[in-house]
Design an enzyme around this catalytic site. Structure first.
Site, PDB file in Angstrom:
ATOM      1  N   SER A 130      -3.155   9.778   6.521  1.00 24.70           N
ATOM      2  CA  SER A 130      -2.595  10.952   5.855  1.00 24.70           C
ATOM      3  C   SER A 130      -3.362  12.166   6.386  1.00 24.70           C
ATOM      4  O   SER A 130      -4.363  12.018   7.089  1.00 24.70           O
ATOM      5  CB  SER A 130      -2.738  10.820   4.334  1.00 24.70           C
ATOM      6  OG  SER A 130      -4.055  10.445   3.987  1.00 24.70           O
ATOM      7  N   LEU A 165      -6.685   5.334 -10.402  1.00 20.24           N
ATOM      8  CA  LEU A 165      -5.540   4.592  -9.859  1.00 20.24           C
ATOM      9  C   LEU A 165      -5.141   5.242  -8.542  1.00 20.24           C
ATOM     10  O   LEU A 165      -4.881   6.452  -8.492  1.00 20.24           O
ATOM     11  CB  LEU A 165      -4.361   4.648 -10.843  1.00 20.24           C
ATOM     12  CG  LEU A 165      -3.002   4.197 -10.300  1.00 20.24           C
ATOM     13  CD1 LEU A 165      -3.018   2.710  -9.911  1.00 20.24           C
ATOM     14  CD2 LEU A 165      -1.889   4.468 -11.320  1.00 20.24           C
ATOM     15  N   CYS A 169      -2.321   2.840  -1.523  1.00 17.86           N
ATOM     16  CA  CYS A 169      -3.739   2.955  -1.113  1.00 17.86           C
ATOM     17  C   CYS A 169      -3.964   2.684   0.366  1.00 17.86           C
ATOM     18  O   CYS A 169      -5.097   2.799   0.840  1.00 17.86           O
ATOM     19  CB  CYS A 169      -4.576   1.988  -1.944  1.00 17.86           C
ATOM     20  SG  CYS A 169      -4.099   0.257  -1.685  1.00 17.86           S
ATOM     21  N   GLY A 170      -2.915   2.321   1.104  1.00 14.81           N
ATOM     22  CA  GLY A 170      -3.083   2.102   2.547  1.00 14.81           C
ATOM     23  C   GLY A 170      -4.133   1.043   2.837  1.00 14.81           C
ATOM     24  O   GLY A 170      -4.173  -0.020   2.215  1.00 14.81           O
ATOM     25  N   THR A 190      -0.536  -1.218  -2.779  1.00 13.91           N
ATOM     26  CA  THR A 190       0.207  -0.980  -1.543  1.00 13.91           C
ATOM     27  C   THR A 190       1.345  -1.988  -1.507  1.00 13.91           C
ATOM     28  O   THR A 190       1.295  -3.006  -2.201  1.00 13.91           O
ATOM     29  CB  THR A 190      -0.695  -1.155  -0.302  1.00 13.91           C
ATOM     30  OG1 THR A 190       0.130  -1.106   0.879  1.00 13.91           O
ATOM     31  CG2 THR A 190      -1.450  -2.473  -0.306  1.00 13.91           C
ATOM     32  N   LEU A 191       2.352  -1.718  -0.679  1.00 10.45           N
ATOM     33  CA  LEU A 191       3.418  -2.705  -0.487  1.00 10.45           C
ATOM     34  C   LEU A 191       3.248  -3.422   0.850  1.00 10.45           C
ATOM     35  O   LEU A 191       4.086  -4.241   1.217  1.00 10.45           O
ATOM     36  CB  LEU A 191       4.790  -2.025  -0.509  1.00 10.45           C
ATOM     37  CG  LEU A 191       5.434  -1.772  -1.873  1.00 10.45           C
ATOM     38  CD1 LEU A 191       6.849  -1.230  -1.675  1.00 10.45           C
ATOM     39  CD2 LEU A 191       5.474  -3.030  -2.725  1.00 10.45           C
ATOM     40  N   GLN A 195      -1.901  -4.204   5.376  1.00  9.64           N
ATOM     41  CA  GLN A 195      -2.901  -3.251   4.874  1.00  9.64           C
ATOM     42  C   GLN A 195      -3.818  -3.922   3.871  1.00  9.64           C
ATOM     43  O   GLN A 195      -5.045  -3.778   3.923  1.00  9.64           O
ATOM     44  CB  GLN A 195      -2.205  -2.064   4.187  1.00  9.64           C
ATOM     45  CG  GLN A 195      -1.519  -1.110   5.140  1.00  9.64           C
ATOM     46  CD  GLN A 195      -0.954   0.109   4.428  1.00  9.64           C
ATOM     47  OE1 GLN A 195      -0.556   0.035   3.261  1.00  9.64           O
ATOM     48  NE2 GLN A 195      -0.890   1.228   5.131  1.00  9.64           N
ATOM     49  N   CYS A 359       6.003  14.899  15.137  1.00  9.91           N
ATOM     50  CA  CYS A 359       5.629  15.415  13.811  1.00  9.91           C
ATOM     51  C   CYS A 359       4.605  16.537  13.947  1.00  9.91           C
ATOM     52  O   CYS A 359       4.647  17.503  13.185  1.00  9.91           O
ATOM     53  CB  CYS A 359       5.124  14.300  12.907  1.00  9.91           C
ATOM     54  SG  CYS A 359       6.471  13.303  12.265  1.00  9.91           S
TER      55      CYS A 359
HETATM   56  C1  SAM Z   1       1.258   6.840   4.623  1.00  9.31           C
HETATM   57  S1  SAM Z   1       0.540   5.496   3.754  1.00  9.31           S
HETATM   58  C2  SAM Z   1      -0.835   6.329   2.992  1.00  9.31           C
HETATM   59  C3  SAM Z   1      -1.940   5.390   2.688  1.00  9.31           C
HETATM   60  C4  SAM Z   1      -3.186   6.007   2.069  1.00  9.31           C
HETATM   61  N1  SAM Z   1      -2.905   6.681   0.840  1.00  9.31           N
HETATM   62  C5  SAM Z   1      -3.870   6.917   3.053  1.00  9.31           C
HETATM   63  O1  SAM Z   1      -3.911   8.126   2.817  1.00  9.31           O
HETATM   64  O2  SAM Z   1      -4.382   6.405   4.046  1.00  9.31           O
HETATM   65  C6  SAM Z   1       1.684   5.203   2.401  1.00  9.31           C
HETATM   66  C7  SAM Z   1       1.267   4.106   1.446  1.00  9.31           C
HETATM   67  O3  SAM Z   1       2.201   4.058   0.343  1.00  9.31           O
HETATM   68  C8  SAM Z   1       2.482   2.718   0.049  1.00  9.31           C
HETATM   69  N2  SAM Z   1       3.770   2.626  -0.640  1.00  9.31           N
HETATM   70  C9  SAM Z   1       4.963   3.089  -0.207  1.00  9.31           C
HETATM   71  N3  SAM Z   1       5.929   2.790  -1.107  1.00  9.31           N
HETATM   72  C10 SAM Z   1       5.330   2.123  -2.112  1.00  9.31           C
HETATM   73  C11 SAM Z   1       5.796   1.536  -3.335  1.00  9.31           C
HETATM   74  N4  SAM Z   1       7.092   1.533  -3.647  1.00  9.31           N
HETATM   75  N5  SAM Z   1       4.897   0.955  -4.154  1.00  9.31           N
HETATM   76  C12 SAM Z   1       3.581   0.909  -3.815  1.00  9.31           C
HETATM   77  N6  SAM Z   1       3.076   1.435  -2.666  1.00  9.31           N
HETATM   78  C13 SAM Z   1       3.944   2.030  -1.829  1.00  9.31           C
HETATM   79  C14 SAM Z   1       2.455   2.021   1.419  1.00  9.31           C
HETATM   80  O4  SAM Z   1       2.341   0.621   1.257  1.00  9.31           O
HETATM   81  C15 SAM Z   1       1.242   2.694   2.042  1.00  9.31           C
HETATM   82  O5  SAM Z   1       0.077   2.032   1.634  1.00  9.31           O
END
Ligand code: SAM
Length: 399
Positions: A130, A165, A169-170, A190-191, A195, A359
């Site tokens: 991010s 929370l 969380c990536g 995370t989904l 990760q 981007c």
């Molecule tokens: C761009 S990454 C950012 C990760 C982290 N926050 C960082 O800054 O490095 C987006 C994150 O959102 C999570 N995510 C997306 N849709 C989700 C959902 N429906 N439920 C839970 N996590 C989700 C992804 O799995 C991923 O971990």
């Protein structure tokens, strides 16, 4: 062949040339720095409907090869589209799709489960995926990501012993950082299985298992009993979709205790109705990079957070910081293309090269922005307990 090209192509002064499948070279201006090598003759017939989506997908599908630096390619591709189309935005309003858990899970796996080693090549050492925070403009990516993590923790006014929370969380960079540096207990979701696996490995290496608990969970399954002191969502809400924004905001509201803070850090779009200002780049991203991703305007996410009951207390645009972050990611990938080739498919590599450099260009052009929105859940009587100024955020920040 030259005569078969759209008339507008004859009078350009772009440092760009076309090379056709038969070897014929067509300069579109003096001193070309980029060559678009057209492999598929049928592309010529499509030139009068040129868009960044058409050029990008042709490259991904091997109908077009590119020669030149990726940044020049993106810039000149956009100049070319603008020369042919004018400032007309050739996209209809994007579809706002219904997002269910299964669709979202497969969209996340498509983007994030391609290869941890590939992401490790060009992300910082904590694999924060991010926008970074460049306090002076002189830092490298690692320093700027550490500064961003500090900045988020400071905005959330994290105190030792609090519960945090982390929604989306990536690879767990923020969760580990907040537990280690601010003494909080973190629950992150995370989904992405890839990760989660690497994040848990890193938590164990740092012996943080008692303070950081990460799970594979959809945000719609989060506890709704106000058990968290603070909530953070970084680079995640872009996946939620317009239809679910009210639900998403209500879930953040319900997860945090009265008086608690919520930080939503994410990409927003230029136009209030959500239509993309980018000559087809948004279509390309939706098709190949972030399927089912949807970018709202700042006004929309702000409205939904407010309607959910959260009071917005601070908003900051970090657009220029994301330009730098993306330039850095793209440059790191470009210098390691050989290694990258052994980690992902040729097609994936082509997509990610265009996406990162594209981007950076999109943020630079102000087509998209990055907003940190800090909100508080007021107590039942409407009071809030946050500092009267932002001074504490900046005190001693430049370490
Ligand atoms: C761009 S990454 C950012 C990760 C982290 N926050 C960082 O800054 O490095 C987006 C994150 O959102 C999570 N995510 C997306 N849709 C989700 C959902 N429906 N439920 C839970 N996590 C989700 C992804 O799995 C991923 O971990």
């Amino acid at each position: 062949m030259f005569r078969q090209l759209p008339a507008k192509l004859h009078n350009l002064h772009l440092p760009l040339q076309l090379r056709l499948w038969d070897g014929c070279q067509i300069p579109l201006g003096p001193d070309p720095v980029v060559t678009l090598n057209i492999k598929d003759p049928s592309l010529i017939a499509q030139l009068d409907q040129l868009s960044l989506n058409l050029l990008g997908s042709s490259y991904v599908e091997g109908r077009l090869e590119i020669e030149g630096s990726i940044n020049d390619v993106i810039r000149l591709a956009d100049d070319l589209c603008q020369a042919l189309l004018g400032d007309r935005e050739n996209e209809d309003l994007p579809l706002h799709e219904a997002h269910d858990k299964a669709t979202d899970a497969s969209a996340i796996a498509y983007h994030y489960d391609i290869s941890n080693d590939f992401y490790r090549l060009w992300l910082d050492r904590d694999m924060v995926y991010s926008c970074a925070y460049f306090e002076t403009g002189k830092e490298d990516l690692d320093q700027a990501q550490q500064a961003k993590l500090h900045y988020l923790c400071r905005k959330l006014r994290l105190q030792p012993g609090e519960s945090l929370l982390d929604v989306g969380c990536g690879w767990g960079g923020l969760a580990r950082f907040a537990a280690r540096e601010y003494g909080v207990k973190v629950f992150g979701i995370t989904l992405s299985q890839a990760q989660l696996t690497l994040a848990q490995q890193r938590i164990a290496e740092e012996n943080l298992q008692d303070r950081v608990n990460l799970k594979l969970m959809d945000y719609r399954d989060l506890p709704q009993d106000g058990r968290f002191d603070k909530v953070v969502s970084v680079g995640m809400f872009e996946h939620v979709g317009y239809a679910n924004l009210p639900l998403y905001c209500k879930i953040l509201f319900n997860a945090v205790r009265p008086g608690g803070l919520v930080m939503n850090h994410g990409i927003t779009t230029l136009h209030t109705d959500g239509h993309p200002a980018n000559r087809g780049a948004g279509q390309f991203i939706g098709r190949y990079v972030f399927p089912h991703g949807e970018l709202p305007h700042l006004a929309l996410i702000s409205a939904k957070l407010s309607e959910a009951g959260l009071e917005i207390i601070d908003v900051e645009s970090l657009r220029r910081h994301y330009v730098r972050t993306l330039e850095s990611w793209s440059a790191r990938l470009e210098t390691q293309l050989d290694k990258a080739q052994s980690l992902v498919t040729e097609q994936t590599l082509r997509i990610w090269r265009l996406y990162l450099a594209g981007c950076a260009y999109g943020f630079r052009r102000n087509w998209i922005n990055l907003h940190q929105i800090l909100a508080v859940k007021p107590f039942a009587d409407g009071s809030i307990d946050v500092p009267w100024t932002r001074a504490d955020l900046y005190r001693d920040l430049l370490r």
